[in-house]
Design a protein around this motif. Structure first.
Motif, PDB file in Angstrom:
ATOM      1  N   ALA A 193       0.916  -1.281  -0.046  1.00  7.59           N
ATOM      2  CA  ALA A 193       0.110   0.009  -0.121  1.00  7.59           C
ATOM      3  C   ALA A 193       0.984   1.450  -0.071  1.00  7.59           C
ATOM      4  O   ALA A 193       0.937   2.247  -0.195  1.00  7.59           O
ATOM      5  N   VAL A 194       1.738   0.881   0.595  1.00  9.24           N
ATOM      6  CA  VAL A 194       2.639   2.589   0.811  1.00  9.24           C
ATOM      7  C   VAL A 194       3.399   2.528  -0.364  1.00  9.24           C
ATOM      8  O   VAL A 194       3.649   3.352  -0.281  1.00  9.24           O
ATOM      9  N   LEU A 195       3.703   2.113  -1.203  1.00 10.57           N
ATOM     10  CA  LEU A 195       4.522   1.725  -2.225  1.00 10.57           C
ATOM     11  C   LEU A 195       3.552   2.438  -3.835  1.00 10.57           C
ATOM     12  O   LEU A 195       4.003   2.974  -3.831  1.00 10.57           O
ATOM     13  N   TYR A 249       3.225   3.348 -16.902  1.00 11.52           N
ATOM     14  CA  TYR A 249       4.589   3.825 -16.481  1.00 11.52           C
ATOM     15  C   TYR A 249       4.847   3.118 -15.096  1.00 11.52           C
ATOM     16  O   TYR A 249       4.202   1.963 -14.788  1.00 11.52           O
ATOM     17  N   ARG A 250       6.065   2.325 -15.981  1.00 11.18           N
ATOM     18  CA  ARG A 250       6.174   1.329 -14.985  1.00 11.18           C
ATOM     19  C   ARG A 250       7.805   1.960 -14.492  1.00 11.18           C
ATOM     20  O   ARG A 250       9.144   2.414 -14.640  1.00 11.18           O
ATOM     21  N   ALA A 306       9.005  -7.408  -3.674  1.00  9.08           N
ATOM     22  CA  ALA A 306       7.956  -6.518  -3.198  1.00  9.08           C
ATOM     23  C   ALA A 306       7.412  -5.528  -4.176  1.00  9.08           C
ATOM     24  O   ALA A 306       6.852  -4.854  -5.080  1.00  9.08           O
ATOM     25  N   ILE A 307       8.880  -5.607  -4.324  1.00  9.15           N
ATOM     26  CA  ILE A 307       8.741  -3.686  -5.477  1.00  9.15           C
ATOM     27  C   ILE A 307       8.833  -4.288  -7.301  1.00  9.15           C
ATOM     28  O   ILE A 307       7.879  -3.216  -7.508  1.00  9.15           O
ATOM     29  N   ASP A 308       9.150  -5.608  -7.499  1.00  8.47           N
ATOM     30  CA  ASP A 308       9.016  -6.193  -8.118  1.00  8.47           C
ATOM     31  C   ASP A 308       6.914  -5.675  -8.656  1.00  8.47           C
ATOM     32  O   ASP A 308       6.148  -5.171  -9.494  1.00  8.47           O
ATOM     33  N   GLN A 336       4.925  -3.429 -11.110  1.00 10.99           N
ATOM     34  CA  GLN A 336       4.053  -4.246 -12.238  1.00 10.99           C
ATOM     35  C   GLN A 336       2.723  -3.447 -11.933  1.00 10.99           C
ATOM     36  O   GLN A 336       1.996  -3.205 -12.930  1.00 10.99           O
ATOM     37  N   ARG A 337       2.396  -3.021 -10.729  1.00 11.03           N
ATOM     38  CA  ARG A 337       0.813  -3.501 -10.480  1.00 11.03           C
ATOM     39  C   ARG A 337       0.468  -1.561 -11.163  1.00 11.03           C
ATOM     40  O   ARG A 337      -0.294  -1.237 -11.716  1.00 11.03           O
TER      41      ARG A 337
END
Lengths: 447, 289, 208, 213
Positions: free
Chosen positions: B84-86, B126-127, B112-114, B118-119
């Motif tokens: 949620a924070v990311l 934009y990735r 988790a970052i990946d 992706q989401r």
């Protein structure tokens, strides 16, 4: 974005410059307030439209930022009369510093004066030239000009060099008014952080108390520790086991031998073993850590000898089970149910598996005394066992029984410090209630 | 007395059942409620809202430091918080410096970052890229000294990032020296790393700090909330569900909270039955305490 | 020599670090940054490697001596060597990192995550059989626990009452209790640290 | 869901069930899974330490000509002498280096954040009572907090007998502590159950649909 436009060419050129200016303004307004890197580009546009400049700021003061490692100034001033009052047309302020400070270079560029070698990096001090070191939105009355201390970083500036400052008030359409120049001022690093005086005091008082108490305890002085309800519970539980003629189980927990809770548990184990030797009840001590086992064997053997029952001690009272958390607990559950132990002691370091021990013990109907300094385990021990030694009570119980000077001295030092802290807090709370501002302001840490 | 004995053996038989029946009952209840996927409203606490409001007040281009100090054994409660924070950071174009100071944690943090990137890509096309929108610094031993080291300069403990790219060649990191360049540290942790962030991060460098911790630890940090040493707490799965709701992506944590209602009810009913049985058979506490 | 010199190192380093906290000047930061904060992670890496080495040693002796359940130690060693080989070699030969990540995601995560979920069952069984209001203190604890456990239950009108009660418990009595415990823990940590620096506490030196 | 993920999820699900099998009784599947994770996580440490410490903080620093990084590397290798009984006293030097720094750093900061900051926090909560926003309830709660703190501290006071006045103050203190432990108990129950819920969510929502999807 250099922003300084040469006005006075054709009208068409003027129109697009005005547009560009307005655009840069909107970008500026949304840019963040304090840019960590001093923005050396001149960000105020030249006065393009006849607009009476807003009133300048007044009584500008600049001094070295206190309690830091140097390379920083703190500017304070009263905001311009036209800022949130009067014509209210102030867009922002810009802080300028002279002499200019250019670099870092690998070697001096040209002859000129003012080249300084800062630990291998060349910087150029240019008299009479101004650097813009910061832009601040309107209605702010202070700014910290903070530079890096690494000679190679772009925002470095030297200590002990006289810098002068002025603050420009920039109007909505770019007209500017300058404040009086303040300076020269030198930045420097301090050797003592005044805001941390409370911490120094607390560390010295507590350290002093600790040393004197441990030395007194080592000198054999009788330091009073109140009798603990937990110790009576231990004695009663042993007595009950002897009446019923069933064995006593003592679990030292999962801690390593140097953890305070495990050391405290050894002291209580020696008292339990001494009483067990006197009443000739059976003692079972399953261990999780091989070194803890060896120390426990020595403790129990010594306790039996002290009770004059040296020959009753046999090696397999204290035995090693396994170093795996859940397997260790499963093995002890088996012993509890098989031997129908009357009393179970869980004293030392425990983690989440302690729950299963306490549950099986209460199923087997035995009295359970627990004690640990792991705060997260205490709630489960309190509701599952008959008595629980909470955190420091475990240390106090072992200091009371074992009278070991270091533990005793430390405990007394902590007691007296807590007393001092309670008096301090009482004083502060009183000052707070009576609203004595100068006194309550003392109770603040500005680090 | 007879009546007391008969009551005693009813309860005795009730409590003497094999513990595996209790396990089976709990497992069945949880499986059924996970399948049923009930949804309950998630009340938002002050502690969670203050973190959300702070993050919302940041401008695009501000930096925050996300410290993910946990390992797979507690990802159930803490992973939804990280996601949620990311998501909020990528949406508001807040630049994120990420560290993982638990030795089993880095692989999970990278994953988790990946998934968060992706989401974000699926939502906005934009990735977010390493070195531009986020930087993952990875793991170093001795967390206390790493937290202090980053307070002086990120490059002392972390000359490179997790993928061994030098920090100075990451565009996002120039001009970023230490906590003074970061608006806040958000520490999501299951270990005493949270205590070390409070003592060595906020205590020494005064960096604003918010924490997201497991339920086991959450209640121990309220004193720090009152003194202002931390400005927010996300407590366990409930904290995660609150933040998921605030960020607008109710997911695993929100679903999990509805199943929690079933789980908690079972525990409460067991405690009550247990105590009824206990008082019914009049087993006075042997020590009369 | 074996005991005196380490004690001198600890005393001098410890004292410097205590004093350094109060001296913000640039000069005091040099040693603090370039030795005290830069070197320990390197030592820490070898110290953690020590744990892996002793695990290997214990497993090998278990296998050699055919101790009870030695077969499982082979599983541990296989897991250890394949994972470290894939990880270390994988850094220089990237295709292997896929296997490294696969192992992490499909072996470490499921087992570690499930290991601690067992505790939910132990709590349920203990709640049924062990959590008794056997004393006044245990009763207070259980009542407070039940209120806090119901804080997010959808109880219609009652929800906000229970919610506010639980919020009060967390922010008032719990705050007072945990603050008192914190003060005790803080003093405990400082006294242990002082005993180590002043050489009163020497158990970490072990027996020589 | 493509084939690869189904396979991976099945492996993960089987290992999850291996651990759950411990609930029935300790069995070879549980022992296998447990010993496997001990080995794999140790191997994981070796790789992480190599990639995250050995390469950036040692190898690249040395090859960049910063020879003095040899000193911490030697100190680190000396740590391994703990294995050999005869040489284990050598490991005291790296240990002394690390312990000196960590204990020295801890003393002022633990005192500041866990002791002084907490006392001053309580005092400032009273000073704040005088600004306009505080209503009766805030005042009441602040008083209850300070009573709770003082009584709990008196409970952990060992130099004076818990009789008469001190005894009753200590009793209020232990009651406050019990409410605090009650709050921890409630939240810990939530923590433990959420771990179980996540595993069931994985099995029910991710794994099973993959098999029959």
């Amino acid at each position: 974005m250099d922003g300084v436009a040469d006005v006075g060419r054709t009208a068409r050129l003027r129109v697009c410059i005005i547009a560009a200016t307005l655009l840069s303004f909107s970008a500026l307004a949304s840019a963040q307030v304090e840019n960590p890197v001093a923005d050396t580009a001149a960000v105020y546009p030249a006065a393009t439209i006849a607009e009476p400049p807003p009133a300048p700021i007044t009584n500008l003061k600049v001094k070295d930022l206190p309690n830091d490692h140097g390379h920083a100034f703190r500017l304070t001033w009263t905001i311009s009369a036209d800022d949130t009052g009067g014509r209210n047309n102030v867009r922002q302020y810009a802080v300028l510093r002279t002499p200019a400070w250019k670099g870092p270079f690998t070697e001096p560029q040209g002859a000129g004066p003012g080249w300084r070698n800062e630990q291998g990096h060349w910087w150029h001090l240019v008299e009479g030239e101004w650097d813009t070191v910061g832009t601040i939105p309107s209605s702010t009355a202070e700014y910290v000009n903070r530079g890096g201390k690494a000679r190679e970083s772009s925002d470095y500036f030297p200590d002990y060099v006289g810098f002068s400052f002025k603050v420009l008030t920039v109007g909505a359409r770019g007209s500017i008014s300058e404040s009086a120049i303040f300076g020269p001022v030198e930045s420097s690093g301090q050797w003592f952080h005044a805001g941390k005086t409370w911490v120094v005091l607390a560390v010295l008082v507590y350290g002093g108390l600790m040393l004197t108490m441990v030395r007194l305890a080592r000198g054999g002085k009788e330091l009073f520790i109140r009798p603990l309800a937990g110790i009576n519970a231990v004695d009663e539980a042993i007595g009950r086991a002897t009446e019923m003629g069933r064995p006593i189980l003592y679990v030292l927990g999962l801690g390593s031998p140097d953890e305070i809770a495990t050391i405290a548990s050894f002291t209580i184990l020696s008292r339990v073993a001494k009483k067990v030797a006197e009443y000739q009840t059976e003692l079972i001590v399953p261990c999780y850590d091989s070194i803890v086992m060896t120390i426990a064997q020595e403790t129990v053997k010594q306790a039996y000898i002290d009770a004059g029952r040296g020959d009753d001690y046999h090696e397999d009272m204290v035995y090693f089970v396994t170093q795996n958390q859940f397997a260790y607990v499963a093995a002890i559950n088996g012993t509890m149910l098989r031997r129908q132990t009357a009393t179970n002691f869980y004293l030392g370091v425990f983690y989440a598996e302690s729950l299963i021990l306490a549950e099986t013990g209460s199923l087997a109907g035995s009295i359970q005394i627990s004690g640990t300094d792991r705060i997260t385990q205490l709630p489960f021990f309190v509701v599952a066992c008959d008595y629980t030694l909470i955190g420091e009570e475990l240390y106090a119980a072992s200091a009371y029984l074992g009278r070991e000077p270091i533990l005793l001295g430390t405990l007394k030092a902590q007691d007296y410090t807590k007393a001092v802290l309670m008096v301090l807090m009482g004083l502060g709370v009183l000052a707070g209630i009576l609203n004595i501002a100068w006194l309550t302001d003392l109770f603040v840490l500005n680090i | 007395m007879a009546e007391n004995n008969s009551r005693k053996n009813i309860f005795e038989r009730m409590f003497a059942i094999d513990r595996r029946w209790v396990y089976g009952f709990l497992m069945l209840a949880v499986v059924l409620s996970v399948i049923a996927k009930p949804i309950i409203p998630i009340p938002i606490s002050r502690e969670a809202r203050s973190i959300y409001d702070f993050m919302n007040s940041l401008n695009s281009g501000d930096y925050i430091h996300l410290a993910m100090d946990y390992d797979p054994s507690t990802l159930a409660e803490l992973h939804p918080m990280t996601r949620a924070v990311l998501k909020q950071c990528f949406e508001k174009k807040i630049k994120v410096i990420i560290t993982a100071l638990h030795q089993n944690g880095p692989g999970m943090a990278a994953a988790a970052i990946d998934t968060a990137c992706q989401r974000h890509f699926e939502l906005t096309g934009y990735r977010p890229e390493s070195g531009k929108d986020w930087v993952f610094l990875g793991y170093k031993p001795y967390p206390i000294l790493i937290i202090l080291g980053m307070g002086q300069n990120y490059r002392i403990p972390f000359p490179n990032d997790y993928y061994n790219v030098p920090l100075d060649s990451l565009p996002m990191m120039n001009g970023i020296r230490n906590y003074q360049n970061v608006k806040a540290v958000i520490n999501i942790s299951a270990t005493s790393a949270t205590d070390w962030w409070i003592t060595y991060g906020n205590g020494r460098y005064q960096v604003p700090l918010a924490i997201g911790v497991t339920g086991v630890m959450a209640t121990d940090y309220y004193p720090y909330l009152q003194t202002g040493q931390i400005f927010g707490i996300l407590g366990g799965l409930q904290g995660a569900a609150e933040y998921e709701t605030l960020v607008g992506t109710p997911g695993k944590a929100v679903e999990g909270m509805s199943v929690q209602v079933v789980g908690h009810s079972i525990i409460i009913i067991f405690i009550i039955i247990g105590n009824i049985g206990y008082f019914a058979t009049r087993k006075k506490s042997k020590l009369g305490l | 020599m074996k005991r005196q010199f380490p004690l001198i190192i600890i005393f001098s380093l410890g004292l410097f670090m205590v004093v350094q906290y109060f001296v913000p000047h640039e000069k005091s930061e040099f040693f603090y940054e370039f030795i005290a904060l830069d070197w320990p992670p390197i030592i820490g890496a070898f110290a953690l490697m020590l744990g892996v080495i002793s695990l290997t040693r214990v497993s090998i002796t278990k296998i050699k001596r055919k101790k009870e359940a030695w077969g499982y130690s082979i599983v541990t060693l296989i897991g250890l060597f394949t994972m470290s080989a894939v990880g270390v070699v994988g850094y220089h030969y990237p295709p292997l990192t896929r296997a490294f990540n696969w192992n992490f995601n499909n072996i470490m995560i499921p087992i570690s995550a499930t290991m601690f979920s067992l505790l939910a069952f132990f709590i349920a069984s203990a709640a049924y059989r062990a959590f008794r209001a056997r004393s006044v203190l245990a009763t207070i604890l259980l009542v407070a626990a039940i209120i806090v456990m119901m804080r997010f239950f959808p109880l219609g009108p009652l929800t906000s009452v229970v919610g506010r009660a639980s919020d009060w418990i967390l922010n008032v009595p719990n705050l007072a209790a945990k603050r008192a415990i914190l003060i005790g823990v803080g003093l405990g940590i400082v006294s242990t640290a002082m005993k180590v620096i002043l050489g009163i506490e020497r158990s970490y030196l072990g027996k020589d | 869901m493509d084939f690869g993920t189904a396979i991976s999820n099945t492996v993960a699900a089987l290992l999850t069930l291996c651990i759950f099998s411990f609930l029935y009784k300790d069995n070879p599947f549980y022992k296998f899974a447990e010993h496997l994770v001990v080995g794999v996580s140790a191997g994981y440490w070796v790789s992480i330490l190599y990639i995250n410490v050995v390469i950036p903080n040692i190898w690249q620093k040395l090859t960049a000509g910063k020879w003095w990084y040899v000193i911490p590397t030697i100190l680190g290798v000396l740590m391994w002498t703990r294995i050999v009984k005869r040489w284990s006293w050598i490991s005291r030097y790296p240990l002394a280096f690390y312990l000196g720094i960590v204990t020295g750093v801890a003393i002022p900061l633990e005192m500041q954040t866990k002791v002084l900051e907490q006392i001053f926090g309580t005092v400032q909560s009273f000073a704040a009572l005088h600004n306009s926003s505080t209503d009766f309830w805030a005042g009441f709660n602040t008083v209850v907090v300070v009573i709770g703190i003082i009584t709990s501290l008196v409970y952990f006071f060992f130099s004076k007998e818990h009789k008469g006045a001190t005894g009753s103050v200590a009793k209020v203190g232990i009651w406050t502590l019990m409410i605090g432990f009650g709050a921890s108990f409630g939240y810990t129950v939530m923590a433990r159950i959420s771990l179980l819920i996540e595993r069931i969510q994985f099995l029910v929502n991710d794994w099973l649909p993959g098999l029959f999807g």
